[in-house]
Design an enzyme around this catalytic site. Structure first.
Site, PDB file in Angstrom:
ATOM      1  N   TYR A 141      32.483  54.528 -79.208  1.00  0.00           N
ATOM      2  CA  TYR A 141      31.538  55.113 -80.165  1.00  0.00           C
ATOM      3  C   TYR A 141      31.180  56.538 -79.718  1.00  0.00           C
ATOM      4  CZ  TYR A 141      28.520  55.286 -84.055  1.00  0.00           C
ATOM      5  OH  TYR A 141      27.970  55.695 -85.237  1.00  0.00           O
ATOM      6  N   ARG A 194      28.523  63.014 -93.906  1.00  0.00           N
ATOM      7  CA  ARG A 194      27.726  63.540 -92.790  1.00  0.00           C
ATOM      8  C   ARG A 194      28.025  62.696 -91.562  1.00  0.00           C
ATOM      9  NH1 ARG A 194      22.714  61.575 -90.172  1.00  0.00           N
ATOM     10  NH2 ARG A 194      24.521  60.905 -89.026  1.00  0.00           N
ATOM     11  N   LYS A 212      31.196  51.276 -85.006  1.00  0.00           N
ATOM     12  CA  LYS A 212      29.863  50.651 -85.012  1.00  0.00           C
ATOM     13  C   LYS A 212      29.987  49.138 -85.055  1.00  0.00           C
ATOM     14  CE  LYS A 212      25.910  53.038 -85.401  1.00  0.00           C
ATOM     15  NZ  LYS A 212      25.195  54.107 -85.987  1.00  0.00           N
ATOM     16  N   GLU A 284      26.013  54.228 -93.713  1.00  0.00           N
ATOM     17  CA  GLU A 284      26.148  54.996 -92.472  1.00  0.00           C
ATOM     18  C   GLU A 284      26.724  56.371 -92.783  1.00  0.00           C
ATOM     19  OE1 GLU A 284      25.523  53.407 -89.177  1.00  0.00           O
ATOM     20  OE2 GLU A 284      25.484  55.522 -88.627  1.00  0.00           O
ATOM     21  N   ASP A 285      26.039  57.388 -92.299  1.00  0.00           N
ATOM     22  CA  ASP A 285      26.537  58.760 -92.354  1.00  0.00           C
ATOM     23  C   ASP A 285      26.838  59.268 -93.767  1.00  0.00           C
ATOM     24  OD1 ASP A 285      26.114  58.458 -89.707  1.00  0.00           O
ATOM     25  OD2 ASP A 285      28.102  59.015 -89.034  1.00  0.00           O
ATOM     26  N   ASP A 307      21.340  53.089 -91.503  1.00  0.00           N
ATOM     27  CA  ASP A 307      21.240  53.243 -90.055  1.00  0.00           C
ATOM     28  C   ASP A 307      20.620  54.575 -89.672  1.00  0.00           C
ATOM     29  OD1 ASP A 307      21.889  52.468 -87.294  1.00  0.00           O
ATOM     30  OD2 ASP A 307      23.043  54.305 -87.406  1.00  0.00           O
ATOM     31  N   ASP A 308      20.956  55.623 -90.400  1.00  0.00           N
ATOM     32  CA  ASP A 308      20.515  56.955 -89.988  1.00  0.00           C
ATOM     33  C   ASP A 308      19.041  57.195 -90.299  1.00  0.00           C
ATOM     34  OD1 ASP A 308      23.238  57.756 -89.172  1.00  0.00           O
ATOM     35  OD2 ASP A 308      23.608  57.373 -91.296  1.00  0.00           O
ATOM     36  N   ASN A 449      24.210  64.298 -82.094  1.00  0.00           N
ATOM     37  CA  ASN A 449      25.446  63.925 -81.427  1.00  0.00           C
ATOM     38  C   ASN A 449      26.621  64.200 -82.344  1.00  0.00           C
ATOM     39  OD1 ASN A 449      26.513  60.762 -82.238  1.00  0.00           O
ATOM     40  ND2 ASN A 449      24.606  61.461 -83.114  1.00  0.00           N
TER      41      ASN A 449
HETATM   42  O1  LIG Z   1      25.411  56.070 -84.350  1.00  0.00           O
HETATM   43  C1  LIG Z   1      24.428  56.480 -83.785  1.00  0.00           C
HETATM   44  O2  LIG Z   1      23.890  55.896 -82.864  1.00  0.00           O
HETATM   45  C2  LIG Z   1      23.847  57.741 -84.294  1.00  0.00           C
HETATM   46  C3  LIG Z   1      24.091  57.898 -85.721  1.00  0.00           C
HETATM   47  O3  LIG Z   1      24.067  56.970 -86.506  1.00  0.00           O
HETATM   48  C4  LIG Z   1      24.416  59.226 -86.223  1.00  0.00           C
HETATM   49  O4  LIG Z   1      24.331  60.196 -85.487  1.00  0.00           O
HETATM   50  O5  LIG Z   1      24.776  59.304 -87.388  1.00  0.00           O
HETATM   51 MG   LIG Z   2      25.072  57.434 -88.310  1.00  0.00          MG
END
Ligand SMILES: O=C([O-])CC(=O)C(=O)O
Ligand SMILES: [Mg+2]
Length: 490
Positions: A141, A194, A212, A284-285, A307-308, A449
């Site tokens: 990850y 994103r 994930k 996610e993203d 999640d974000d 990150n």
């Molecule tokens: O995956 C992670 O822990 C952080 C996250 O979701 C991201 O930066 O989009």
């Molecule tokens: Mg994310």
């Protein structure tokens, strides 16, 4: 049956498929699946229930054990001759692969070796990940997965997860049925707009749902077969990818507006139809402009989670609660300043405010006033309210305009500084020195990150602050926090 076969074979006399008949068609070789009878118009679907054995068993990642198959298994599963004679235990195979992985210089090479293992021997992959979680989590990850997504087209060998593109519009339910597993509990889905702090990576965002979900199995205990990674390919606005000959996605600009909404709606409807009410859909993203809306739109009809917005917030709140044991004071006694007012920033801010409200019984609006956010235009203040996106409006407090982070730190004087900007090296030496000048023990969370996008490294924060007890962490390094997050799902 008779008439169907007659039609398929186009013969005049009534024809029935029986073994004798089958043996004669196609020149003596038994036509077990009726392939010789298939026409362009009417394909024969060979519905079978099969037991993997022999060659196919070795190529099925779910059941393959490599050299760990014992004598009896080799005998009963028709594996004799397909493996060298040595029997190597899973433990020894694990040691060998860890040794090999450690030889690689580049994190991306380690990532590719791990993905190969996942595709070849799933049990060994998870054993490795579980037994070496600190070492391998940053490989499978973030931060490595970020680079993997950027280069996904070039390193692509075997497809993982389910790709649903605009080409499948109107047929999404059929596409879901192509996935081999029926009992899905969790879907992690992205549209790749994103990816971490890296922006629009289009179809190549697939590394994120795959990675994930691997963590949910390794750390949360979910069965791999119950997890489904999905990438929705609605195009990309990333010119570099559109011009990259190795790009694996649709070569067109992103669908927006009604076209995007209709596609997502078809997807959400098909998922529920295929897997039932209880399947968890984790967004996610997605980019800000879709993430909040999707969560609000499907929050009452589907089991959804972003999640974000929500996952990162729960991790950070637990981190803060733990940090207060070291730093002292209650959540309400601290002042918070964020750099970044997107999904993560506003999601964390809201959860902190909710927890302060729960602890103090004060109205949420009052609790929000302890929390300040800086976006690309400076401090979010009430005079900017009209032009702000809806998710930023609750954070527009009374204050004069402040144009940049350093000035905001100097005027707001936060005790907690949180980076969710997706912009690397924005917690500069001056910023860290400033917050350290009026806090004995500042809390600095640099969450963006992968590492290239971190606001600062932990080392920089410790060095610049010269405060021995400063608590600083960056997201790729706070795996213990991620573990807490996973326990929530597990
Ligand atoms: O995956 C992670 O822990 C952080 C996250 O979701 C991201 O930066 O989009
Ligand atoms: Mg994310």
């Amino acid at each position: 049956m008779e008439s169907t076969m007659k039609e398929i074979r186009g013969c005049d006399a009534p024809c029935v498929l029986d073994m004798d008949d089958a043996a004669t068609v196609g020149g003596g070789v038994e036509d077990t699946y009726g392939e010789d009878r298939a026409t362009e118009e009417q394909l024969v679907t060979p519905w079978t229930v099969s037991v993997a054995s022999g060659y196919n068993l070795l190529r099925d990642p779910r059941y393959n054990k490599g050299l760990a198959f014992n004598e009896r298994e080799r005998e009963t599963h028709y594996l004799r001759g397909l493996l060298p004679p040595a029997i190597v235990s899973q433990e020894l195979q694990e040691r060998k692969i860890m040794h090999n992985i450690r030889q690689y210089q580049l994190p991306l090479q380690k990532y590719m070796a791990m993905m190969d293992l996942q595709e070849g021997n799933e049990r060994l992959f998870y054993k490795l990940l579980i037994d070496n979680v600190e070492e391998l989590l940053p490989v499978v990850y973030t931060p490595t997965v970020g680079e993997a997504c950027q280069k996904y087209g070039s390193i692509f060998s075997r497809p993982q997860g389910l790709y649903i593109s605009l080409k499948e519009k109107g047929k999404i339910l059929e596409v879901l049925k192509n996935w081999p597993e029926r009992s899905i509990q969790v879907i992690v889905v992205t549209d790749g707009e994103r990816i971490l702090g890296l922006g629009d990576l289009g179809c190549q965002g697939m590394g994120i749902p795959v990675g994930k979900l691997a963590l949910y199995t390794a750390l949360g205990g979910l069965r791999p077969s119950a997890c489904l990674p999905i990438t929705l390919d609605v195009g990309t606005n990333n010119e570099e990818l559109l011009n990259d000959e190795f790009y694996i996605g649709l070569r067109q600009k992103r669908a927006t507006g009604q076209e995007y909404a209709d596609f997502l709606h078809e997807f959400m409807t098909a998922v529920k139809q295929n897997y039932g009410e209880k399947v968890l859909i984790q967004f996610e993203d997605f980019a800000n402009h879709n993430a909040f809306e999707l969560l609000a739109r499907y929050g009452t009809t589907h089991l959804v989670f972003n999640d974000d917005i929500q996952g990162t917030a729960s991790v950070v709140l637990s981190g803060l609660v733990a940090a207060l044991k070291l730093v002292g004071g209650t959540l309400a006694e601290h002042t918070y300043l964020f750099l970044g007012a997107g999904e993560a920033g506003t999601g964390i801010a809201e959860l902190i405010a909710l927890e302060i409200s729960r602890q103090t019984k004060a109205p949420i609006e009052e609790c929000r006033k302890k929390i300040w956010l800086v976006d690309s235009k400076g401090l979010i203040v009430s005079s900017r309210k009209e032009s702000l996106q809806h998710f930023k409006k609750p954070w527009a407090h009374e204050h004069e305009l402040v144009g940049n982070l350093l000035d905001a730190v100097n005027t707001i004087k936060p005790s907690v500084l949180i980076g969710t900007s997706g912009k690397g090296q924005t917690f500069t030496q001056e910023v860290v020195e400033s917050i350290s000048s009026f806090n004995e023990r500042p809390i600095i969370l640099s969450l963006s990150n992968p590492t290239s996008q971190s606001e600062c490294t932990a080392e920089q924060a410790y060095t610049w602050s010269k405060v021995w007890s400063l608590l600083s962490t960056t997201l790729p390094f706070c795996q213990n926090l991620l573990f807490l997050q996973l326990q929530c799902y597990g």
